[in-house]
Design a protein around this motif. Sequence first.
Motif, PDB file in Angstrom:
ATOM      1  N   ARG A 194       0.827  -1.209   0.000  1.00 29.65           N
ATOM      2  CA  ARG A 194       0.000   0.000   0.000  1.00 29.65           C
ATOM      3  C   ARG A 194       0.861   1.257   0.000  1.00 29.65           C
ATOM      4  NH1 ARG A 194      -1.906   3.746   3.315  1.00 29.65           N
ATOM      5  NH2 ARG A 194      -0.758   2.907   5.081  1.00 29.65           N
ATOM      6  N   LEU A 195       1.904   1.237   0.844  1.00 33.31           N
ATOM      7  CA  LEU A 195       2.796   2.398   0.893  1.00 33.31           C
ATOM      8  C   LEU A 195       3.533   2.584  -0.429  1.00 33.31           C
ATOM      9  CD1 LEU A 195       4.281   1.964   4.491  1.00 33.31           C
ATOM     10  CD2 LEU A 195       2.569   3.621   3.736  1.00 33.31           C
ATOM     11  N   LEU A 196       3.960   1.455  -1.026  1.00 31.60           N
ATOM     12  CA  LEU A 196       4.621   1.551  -2.324  1.00 31.60           C
ATOM     13  C   LEU A 196       3.668   2.099  -3.381  1.00 31.60           C
ATOM     14  CD1 LEU A 196       6.684  -1.783  -2.427  1.00 31.60           C
ATOM     15  CD2 LEU A 196       7.572   0.539  -2.192  1.00 31.60           C
ATOM     16  N   GLU A 197       2.398   1.640  -3.312  1.00 26.99           N
ATOM     17  CA  GLU A 197       1.413   2.120  -4.281  1.00 26.99           C
ATOM     18  C   GLU A 197       1.131   3.603  -4.081  1.00 26.99           C
ATOM     19  OE1 GLU A 197      -1.157   1.648  -7.529  1.00 26.99           O
ATOM     20  OE2 GLU A 197       0.380   0.351  -6.678  1.00 26.99           O
ATOM     21  N   GLU A 198       1.023   4.014  -2.799  1.00 26.48           N
ATOM     22  CA  GLU A 198       0.817   5.435  -2.519  1.00 26.48           C
ATOM     23  C   GLU A 198       2.008   6.260  -2.993  1.00 26.48           C
ATOM     24  OE1 GLU A 198       0.003   5.960   1.590  1.00 26.48           O
ATOM     25  OE2 GLU A 198      -2.067   5.186   1.462  1.00 26.48           O
ATOM     26  N   ALA A 199       3.217   5.727  -2.748  1.00 22.71           N
ATOM     27  CA  ALA A 199       4.414   6.439  -3.204  1.00 22.71           C
ATOM     28  C   ALA A 199       4.446   6.533  -4.725  1.00 22.71           C
ATOM     29  CB  ALA A 199       5.670   5.741  -2.692  1.00 22.71           C
ATOM     30  N   ARG A 200       4.047   5.431  -5.390  1.00 18.18           N
ATOM     31  CA  ARG A 200       4.029   5.446  -6.860  1.00 18.18           C
ATOM     32  C   ARG A 200       3.012   6.454  -7.376  1.00 18.18           C
ATOM     33  NH1 ARG A 200       1.054   3.566 -10.766  1.00 18.18           N
ATOM     34  NH2 ARG A 200      -0.391   2.569  -9.318  1.00 18.18           N
ATOM     35  N   LYS A 201       1.807   6.447  -6.749  1.00 21.69           N
ATOM     36  CA  LYS A 201       0.783   7.395  -7.179  1.00 21.69           C
ATOM     37  C   LYS A 201       1.226   8.829  -6.915  1.00 21.69           C
ATOM     38  CE  LYS A 201      -3.207   4.332  -6.644  1.00 21.69           C
ATOM     39  NZ  LYS A 201      -4.485   4.094  -5.919  1.00 21.69           N
ATOM     40  N   ALA A 202       1.856   9.044  -5.739  1.00 24.48           N
ATOM     41  CA  ALA A 202       2.353  10.390  -5.435  1.00 24.48           C
ATOM     42  C   ALA A 202       3.408  10.816  -6.447  1.00 24.48           C
ATOM     43  CB  ALA A 202       2.917  10.432  -4.016  1.00 24.48           C
ATOM     44  N   ALA A 203       4.284   9.852  -6.807  1.00 27.74           N
ATOM     45  CA  ALA A 203       5.306  10.171  -7.815  1.00 27.74           C
ATOM     46  C   ALA A 203       4.667  10.473  -9.158  1.00 27.74           C
ATOM     47  CB  ALA A 203       6.284   9.000  -7.942  1.00 27.74           C
ATOM     48  N   GLU A 204       3.616   9.702  -9.506  1.00 30.21           N
ATOM     49  CA  GLU A 204       2.926   9.964 -10.767  1.00 30.21           C
ATOM     50  C   GLU A 204       2.251  11.325 -10.751  1.00 30.21           C
ATOM     51  OE1 GLU A 204       0.256   6.755 -11.326  1.00 30.21           O
ATOM     52  OE2 GLU A 204       1.788   5.350 -12.039  1.00 30.21           O
ATOM     53  N   VAL A 205       1.642  11.659  -9.581  1.00 40.77           N
ATOM     54  CA  VAL A 205       0.996  12.974  -9.472  1.00 40.77           C
ATOM     55  C   VAL A 205       2.025  14.085  -9.607  1.00 40.77           C
ATOM     56  CG1 VAL A 205      -0.223  14.520  -7.880  1.00 40.77           C
ATOM     57  CG2 VAL A 205      -0.952  12.140  -8.107  1.00 40.77           C
ATOM     58  N   GLN A 206       3.172  13.907  -8.911  1.00 35.12           N
ATOM     59  CA  GLN A 206       4.220  14.917  -9.017  1.00 35.12           C
ATOM     60  C   GLN A 206       4.752  15.018 -10.440  1.00 35.12           C
ATOM     61  OE1 GLN A 206       5.222  17.104  -6.751  1.00 35.12           O
ATOM     62  NE2 GLN A 206       3.736  16.308  -5.282  1.00 35.12           N
ATOM     63  N   SER A 207       4.894  13.840 -11.077  1.00 33.67           N
ATOM     64  CA  SER A 207       5.361  13.852 -12.468  1.00 33.67           C
ATOM     65  C   SER A 207       4.351  14.538 -13.373  1.00 33.67           C
ATOM     66  CB  SER A 207       5.602  12.414 -12.939  1.00 33.67           C
ATOM     67  OG  SER A 207       6.008  12.404 -14.289  1.00 33.67           O
ATOM     68  N   ALA A 208       3.049  14.235 -13.131  1.00 41.72           N
ATOM     69  CA  ALA A 208       2.011  14.876 -13.942  1.00 41.72           C
ATOM     70  C   ALA A 208       1.991  16.380 -13.721  1.00 41.72           C
ATOM     71  CB  ALA A 208       0.644  14.273 -13.599  1.00 41.72           C
ATOM     72  N   LYS A 209       2.155  16.777 -12.434  1.00 41.99           N
ATOM     73  CA  LYS A 209       2.196  18.214 -12.141  1.00 41.99           C
ATOM     74  C   LYS A 209       3.390  18.869 -12.815  1.00 41.99           C
ATOM     75  CE  LYS A 209      -0.244  18.157  -7.704  1.00 41.99           C
ATOM     76  NZ  LYS A 209      -0.123  18.422  -6.244  1.00 41.99           N
ATOM     77  N   ARG A 210       4.523  18.160 -12.777  1.00 41.45           N
ATOM     78  CA  ARG A 210       5.715  18.711 -13.419  1.00 41.45           C
ATOM     79  C   ARG A 210       5.514  18.820 -14.926  1.00 41.45           C
ATOM     80  NH1 ARG A 210      10.805  19.930 -12.492  1.00 41.45           N
ATOM     81  NH2 ARG A 210      12.404  19.542 -14.089  1.00 41.45           N
ATOM     82  N   GLN A 211       4.924  17.759 -15.502  1.00 44.32           N
ATOM     83  CA  GLN A 211       4.646  17.810 -16.934  1.00 44.32           C
ATOM     84  C   GLN A 211       3.678  18.946 -17.261  1.00 44.32           C
ATOM     85  OE1 GLN A 211       5.930  16.091 -19.418  1.00 44.32           O
ATOM     86  NE2 GLN A 211       7.219  14.768 -18.158  1.00 44.32           N
TER      87      GLN A 211
END
Length: 276
Positions: free
Chosen positions: A90-107
Motif C-alpha cells: 500500500r505504501l509503495l502504491e501510494e508512493a508510486r501514485k504520489a510520484a505519478e501525481v508529481q510527475s504529472a504536475k511537473r509535466q
Amino acid sequence: MLIDWFTVGAQALNFIVLVWLLKRFLYKPILHAVDAREKRIAKELADAGAKMAEAEKRRAEFDHKNTEFDSQRATLLAKATDEAAAERQRLLEEARKAAEVQSAKRQETLHTEALTLGQEIRRRTQQEVFAIARKALTDLASTSLEERMAEMFIRRLTAMDGKVKAGLAGALKAASEPAVVRSAFDLPAEQHAAIQKAIDDTFSGTFHLRFETAPNLIGGIELAANGQKVAWSISEYLAALEDSIAEIAKAKEKPKAKAKLPEPEPVSTTSGPPNP
C-alpha cells in the motif's frame, strides 16, 4: 518323676493370662497400628496415584495449550507478515501514485511554461511584425497598416465566389442584430466608412455594422453576421515563423519535458494570404 498338676495348671493359667494380656494390650494395638499404617499407606498411594493422574492430566493440558499456542503464534505471525506485506504494498502504491501525481504536475508545469513561452514569443513576434510592417508601409507607400488591411479586406469581399457571397448576403439580411466587423486594432473613421460602403455595394443593401477590436485575429479583419463570416488575416505569414520558433523552444526543453507549443489558431476557410 511325678507331675505336679497344680503347677502345670498354674503355669497353663499363667500362660493363658499372658497370652490374653499380650493379645489385649500388645497384639491388638500393634495390629491396629499396622492396619492403620496399611490404610494410611494405601490412602497415600491412592492420593499419590490421583496426584500423578492429575499431574498427567495437567501435563497433557499444558502440552495441548502449548501446541495450541504454537499454532496461534504461527497464525498470528503469518497474519502479521501478510499485513506487513500488504501495508508495504500500500505504501509503495501510494508512493508510486504520489510520484505519478508529481510527475504529472511537473509535466503540466512544463507544458504551461512552454505554452506561456510560445504565447509570449507569438505576442512579441506579432508586435515586431506589426511595427515593422507599419513602418515599412508608412515609409514606402505613405499609408498605414490599418489602411492596407482595410484595402485587402475590401478586395476579399469583392472577390468572393457566388455561393459564399449569397450565403453571407442572406445572413446579413436575416440578422436581427447589426453585423460585427472585428479587427486586430482600432480602425480610423475613414476605414469604417470604406468598409461600410464596400459591404453595402457588394451585398446590394444598407446594413448596420458594429466595429469591434479583437487582438486574437493576429492582424486581420472579419465580418460576422448570423453565424456566417468572411475574414482576411496575416496569420498565415506568422505560422511558418511560429513553427520555427517552436522547434527552437523544443530543442531547449529538458528530455523528459515533451510539452508541445499550441497549434496556431484556425483561420476561416474564407480567409487567405493577400494577393501580392
